[in-house]
Write a protein that holds these residues in place. Structure first.
Motif, PDB file in Angstrom:
ATOM      1  N   LEU A 115     -32.861  25.656 -31.281  1.00  0.00           N
ATOM      2  CA  LEU A 115     -31.464  25.722 -31.732  1.00  0.00           C
ATOM      3  C   LEU A 115     -31.315  25.293 -33.189  1.00  0.00           C
ATOM      4  CD1 LEU A 115     -29.006  24.733 -28.872  1.00  0.00           C
ATOM      5  CD2 LEU A 115     -29.942  26.940 -29.502  1.00  0.00           C
ATOM      6  N   SER A 116     -32.360  25.460 -33.975  1.00  0.00           N
ATOM      7  CA  SER A 116     -32.252  25.208 -35.413  1.00  0.00           C
ATOM      8  C   SER A 116     -31.419  26.325 -36.036  1.00  0.00           C
ATOM      9  CB  SER A 116     -33.640  25.174 -36.061  1.00  0.00           C
ATOM     10  OG  SER A 116     -34.428  24.160 -35.479  1.00  0.00           O
ATOM     11  N   VAL A 117     -30.431  25.937 -36.834  1.00  0.00           N
ATOM     12  CA  VAL A 117     -29.518  26.918 -37.421  1.00  0.00           C
ATOM     13  C   VAL A 117     -30.218  27.665 -38.550  1.00  0.00           C
ATOM     14  CG1 VAL A 117     -27.327  27.238 -38.626  1.00  0.00           C
ATOM     15  CG2 VAL A 117     -27.513  25.541 -36.811  1.00  0.00           C
ATOM     16  N   ILE A 118     -30.114  28.986 -38.522  1.00  0.00           N
ATOM     17  CA  ILE A 118     -30.715  29.826 -39.553  1.00  0.00           C
ATOM     18  C   ILE A 118     -29.668  30.261 -40.568  1.00  0.00           C
ATOM     19  CG2 ILE A 118     -31.940  32.000 -39.971  1.00  0.00           C
ATOM     20  CD1 ILE A 118     -33.131  31.677 -37.146  1.00  0.00           C
ATOM     21  N   THR A 119     -28.542  30.728 -40.089  1.00  0.00           N
ATOM     22  CA  THR A 119     -27.456  31.119 -40.986  1.00  0.00           C
ATOM     23  C   THR A 119     -26.129  30.877 -40.290  1.00  0.00           C
ATOM     24  OG1 THR A 119     -26.529  32.926 -42.295  1.00  0.00           O
ATOM     25  CG2 THR A 119     -27.465  33.507 -40.175  1.00  0.00           C
ATOM     26  N   ARG A 120     -25.097  30.651 -41.087  1.00  0.00           N
ATOM     27  CA  ARG A 120     -23.769  30.424 -40.514  1.00  0.00           C
ATOM     28  C   ARG A 120     -22.709  30.975 -41.457  1.00  0.00           C
ATOM     29  NH1 ARG A 120     -23.167  24.291 -39.524  1.00  0.00           N
ATOM     30  NH2 ARG A 120     -25.421  24.356 -39.325  1.00  0.00           N
ATOM     31  N   ARG A 121     -21.561  31.305 -40.876  1.00  0.00           N
ATOM     32  CA  ARG A 121     -20.456  31.852 -41.661  1.00  0.00           C
ATOM     33  C   ARG A 121     -19.150  31.538 -40.953  1.00  0.00           C
ATOM     34  NH1 ARG A 121     -20.171  36.063 -45.607  1.00  0.00           N
ATOM     35  NH2 ARG A 121     -18.364  35.402 -46.840  1.00  0.00           N
ATOM     36  N   ARG A 122     -18.109  31.241 -41.724  1.00  0.00           N
ATOM     37  CA  ARG A 122     -16.795  31.012 -41.131  1.00  0.00           C
ATOM     38  C   ARG A 122     -15.721  31.378 -42.146  1.00  0.00           C
ATOM     39  NH1 ARG A 122     -16.840  24.393 -40.683  1.00  0.00           N
ATOM     40  NH2 ARG A 122     -16.795  23.925 -42.902  1.00  0.00           N
ATOM     41  N   PHE A 123     -14.617  31.909 -41.642  1.00  0.00           N
ATOM     42  CA  PHE A 123     -13.539  32.347 -42.524  1.00  0.00           C
ATOM     43  C   PHE A 123     -12.280  32.613 -41.698  1.00  0.00           C
ATOM     44  CE2 PHE A 123     -16.362  35.932 -41.509  1.00  0.00           C
ATOM     45  CZ  PHE A 123     -15.492  36.744 -40.803  1.00  0.00           C
ATOM     46  N   CYS A 124     -11.170  32.815 -42.407  1.00  0.00           N
ATOM     47  CA  CYS A 124      -9.894  33.184 -41.792  1.00  0.00           C
ATOM     48  C   CYS A 124      -9.463  34.533 -42.362  1.00  0.00           C
ATOM     49  CB  CYS A 124      -8.813  32.145 -42.082  1.00  0.00           C
ATOM     50  SG  CYS A 124      -9.212  30.489 -41.530  1.00  0.00           S
ATOM     51  N   VAL A 125      -8.954  35.404 -41.510  1.00  0.00           N
ATOM     52  CA  VAL A 125      -8.504  36.726 -41.951  1.00  0.00           C
ATOM     53  C   VAL A 125      -7.164  37.045 -41.300  1.00  0.00           C
ATOM     54  CG1 VAL A 125     -10.823  37.632 -42.336  1.00  0.00           C
ATOM     55  CG2 VAL A 125      -9.773  37.863 -40.077  1.00  0.00           C
ATOM     56  N   GLN A 126      -6.483  38.017 -41.904  1.00  0.00           N
ATOM     57  CA  GLN A 126      -5.246  38.510 -41.306  1.00  0.00           C
ATOM     58  C   GLN A 126      -5.558  39.451 -40.145  1.00  0.00           C
ATOM     59  OE1 GLN A 126      -1.939  39.762 -43.877  1.00  0.00           O
ATOM     60  NE2 GLN A 126      -3.305  39.441 -45.637  1.00  0.00           N
TER      61      GLN A 126
ATOM     62  N   TYR B  34     -15.381  41.107 -44.467  1.00  0.00           N
ATOM     63  CA  TYR B  34     -16.490  40.321 -43.929  1.00  0.00           C
ATOM     64  C   TYR B  34     -17.249  41.018 -42.796  1.00  0.00           C
ATOM     65  CZ  TYR B  34     -13.850  36.564 -46.245  1.00  0.00           C
ATOM     66  OH  TYR B  34     -13.173  35.795 -47.155  1.00  0.00           O
ATOM     67  N   TYR B  35     -16.926  42.268 -42.497  1.00  0.00           N
ATOM     68  CA  TYR B  35     -17.488  42.860 -41.280  1.00  0.00           C
ATOM     69  C   TYR B  35     -19.010  42.956 -41.332  1.00  0.00           C
ATOM     70  CZ  TYR B  35     -18.562  47.469 -43.290  1.00  0.00           C
ATOM     71  OH  TYR B  35     -19.115  48.490 -44.012  1.00  0.00           O
ATOM     72  N   LYS B  36     -19.602  43.126 -42.522  1.00  0.00           N
ATOM     73  CA  LYS B  36     -21.062  43.209 -42.615  1.00  0.00           C
ATOM     74  C   LYS B  36     -21.715  41.889 -42.209  1.00  0.00           C
ATOM     75  CE  LYS B  36     -21.382  46.821 -46.156  1.00  0.00           C
ATOM     76  NZ  LYS B  36     -21.872  47.158 -47.516  1.00  0.00           N
ATOM     77  N   SER B  37     -21.134  40.781 -42.653  1.00  0.00           N
ATOM     78  CA  SER B  37     -21.678  39.468 -42.285  1.00  0.00           C
ATOM     79  C   SER B  37     -21.572  39.239 -40.784  1.00  0.00           C
ATOM     80  CB  SER B  37     -20.926  38.360 -43.028  1.00  0.00           C
ATOM     81  OG  SER B  37     -21.067  38.498 -44.424  1.00  0.00           O
ATOM     82  N   VAL B  38     -20.428  39.609 -40.211  1.00  0.00           N
ATOM     83  CA  VAL B  38     -20.230  39.435 -38.775  1.00  0.00           C
ATOM     84  C   VAL B  38     -21.221  40.297 -37.998  1.00  0.00           C
ATOM     85  CG1 VAL B  38     -18.595  39.717 -36.876  1.00  0.00           C
ATOM     86  CG2 VAL B  38     -17.793  38.870 -39.085  1.00  0.00           C
TER      87      VAL B  38
END
Length: 467
Positions: free
Chosen positions: A33-44, A69-73
């Motif tokens: 469970l070592s984190v490799i990548t993460r992303r967080r954001f708010c959208v309309q 952000y759809y590519k990251s998701v």
């Protein structure tokens, strides 16, 4: 169920109270469970045409949509096992809906591990998972994913406390808690693209075939606010949590909370940061230049004294760390330090090796708050309250101290206290006394004075020899 693979994805995608959609996701190794990548954001949120929905508040009209952000998701989620809370009934459907609105192909899971069946199982580990925060929405909605991730890791550490052995997944090296969660999964029906927004009835709405129970008035409620306030006003029923340590920014951080002794009901709170001082009361020389304008303890002394003096103190490492530092700073500014009626230190309880003591560490007791050193006191307070909820889970007998009428956890922690030497020198109502020893004949001799005289005589002899 298909093989888990080397990567898993934690994610959360829900409506926030601010009217925006909050996404948080991370890719982790399935073994550690070592984190490799993460992303967080708010959208309309968007409508069927892909344009921002009309329900978006005016202040957030400049926020982007998921199209940015759809590519990251897609990179984080596609073709991986998804892990989260309520993914099947809520998050997946909402994610598909938003991707359809912007005309992009939505990511597809290799499999879904939803924590809802596990929590609903009612096992002891599931009850502890709730205390760790699994499935509980955080203040920042885009932090929900990280909260669930941390809770699952804490559950892994709690497995030995419940005498649960590591569980292997078909002979592979999958993380034990992931293997455990998979046992509760049922093959879900494919999530529909229908939005989950509004699928759950509001609390104010009537349920099918049931009516909302009538609200009790303040006078009818046995635990009404008036009664709690009356209890809180009695000073003899108060205890004080406090923490006073040097923070990571070089300042001294104070945090104090007054609560009722029986129920730990919150009464008042004080927290601030001050500069350390020298013997003459001036700011210490090693204070960073950008913090020279911060106040010293002299400006907040009255608040500290009123909150702490003649109260029962509760905290972590108060005897060896917090109280000596507070006493030192008070003397530097020429003020008398507050004295406790009693000190209840959590260090002996944590060091006892008991199951509840080990669990208290996992719940945060004695752990510094991340980047918020003045909130260590609140972290300890919350951990002790959660330990009370965990006592039935670990089959710990709940005993109420009839004499002091203390909270069960406070009574339990008191049992681990060992009276330190010279306790009377710091407790309220006792004069400070010098350490004295008795001779074999029974005469009292002041050891400190005799030692200083011997040192003085030795220094005089050295001076004569040098001459």
């Amino acid at each position: 169920m298909p093989e888990l693979g080397k990567l898993v994805a934690f994610f959360d995608f829900k409506d926030g109270r601010d009217g925006l959609l909050h996404f948080s996701g991370m890719t982790a190794c399935s073994e550690t469970l070592s984190v490799i990548t993460r992303r967080r954001f708010c959208v309309q949120a968007t409508d069927n045409t892909g344009k921002p929905a009309s329900t978006t508040p005016a202040r957030d009209k400049n926020k982007p949509t998921l199209d940015r952000y759809y590519k990251s998701v897609y990179f984080i989620l596609h073709d991986k096992f998804w892990i989260g809370h309520g993914l099947v009934n809520s998050d997946w459907a909402k994610l598909e809906e938003e991707f359809n609105h912007i005309g992009k192909p939505s990511p597809k899971p290799k499999g879904i591990i939803d924590s809802v069946p596990f929590i609903s199982s009612g096992t002891k580990l599931a009850q502890l998972a709730v205390l760790f925060g699994l499935g509980e929405p955080s203040l920042g909605y885009y932090n929900n994913c990280e909260e669930n991730y941390d809770a699952i890791k804490q559950c892994r550490d709690a497995m030995p406390i419940l005498d649960m052995e590591k569980e292997k997944d078909m002979g592979s090296n999958i993380y034990p808690m992931i293997s455990h969660l998979r046992k509760f999964q049922q093959p879900p029906e494919k999530a529909t693209t229908k939005s989950a927004r509004g699928s759950e009835p509001r609390k104010s709405q009537k349920l099918e075939g049931k009516e909302n129970p009538p609200r009790k008035s303040l006078a009818e409620s046995p635990s009404s606010l008036e009664e709690r306030l009356l209890v809180a006003m009695k000073r003899e029923d108060r205890v004080t949590f406090f923490d006073f340590k040097k923070g990571s920014n070089g300042l001294l951080h104070f945090g104090g909370m007054e609560v009722t002794s029986k129920t730990l009901e919150f009464i008042t709170e004080t927290r601030f940061c001050v500069q350390a001082t020298q013997i003459n009361g001036r700011p210490a020389r090693n204070t960073p230049a950008w913090l020279k304008n911060e106040p010293t303890l002299s400006e907040s002394y009255n608040r500290v004294y009123y909150m702490l003096h003649n109260k029962t103190w509760i905290g972590h490492d108060l005897r060896k760390s917090d109280f000596p530092m507070l006493e030192k700073e008070c003397k530097h500014i020429g003020k008398s330090p507050p004295r406790p009626k009693e000190i209840i230190d959590t260090v002996p309880f944590i060091s006892s090796g008991s199951k509840l003591g080990k669990l208290a560490v996992l719940l945060g007791l004695g752990k510094p708050a991340a980047r918020l050193d003045c909130r260590n006191c609140q972290v300890n307070y919350n951990a002790i309250k959660k330990c009370r909820d965990a006592m039935p889970i670990l089959d710990v007998e709940i005993e109420q101290d009839k004499e002091s009428n203390m909270h069960p956890m406070i009574s339990l922690i008191k049992k681990y206290q060992q009276p330190p030497e010279e306790e009377t020198s710091i407790l309220f109502g006792h004069e400070e006394e010098t350490t004295k020893r008795k001779s074999p004949q029974g005469k009292v001799k002041d050891g400190g004075v005799r030692k200083s005289l011997r040192l003085k005589e030795a220094s005089q002899r050295l001076k004569k020899k040098s001459m």
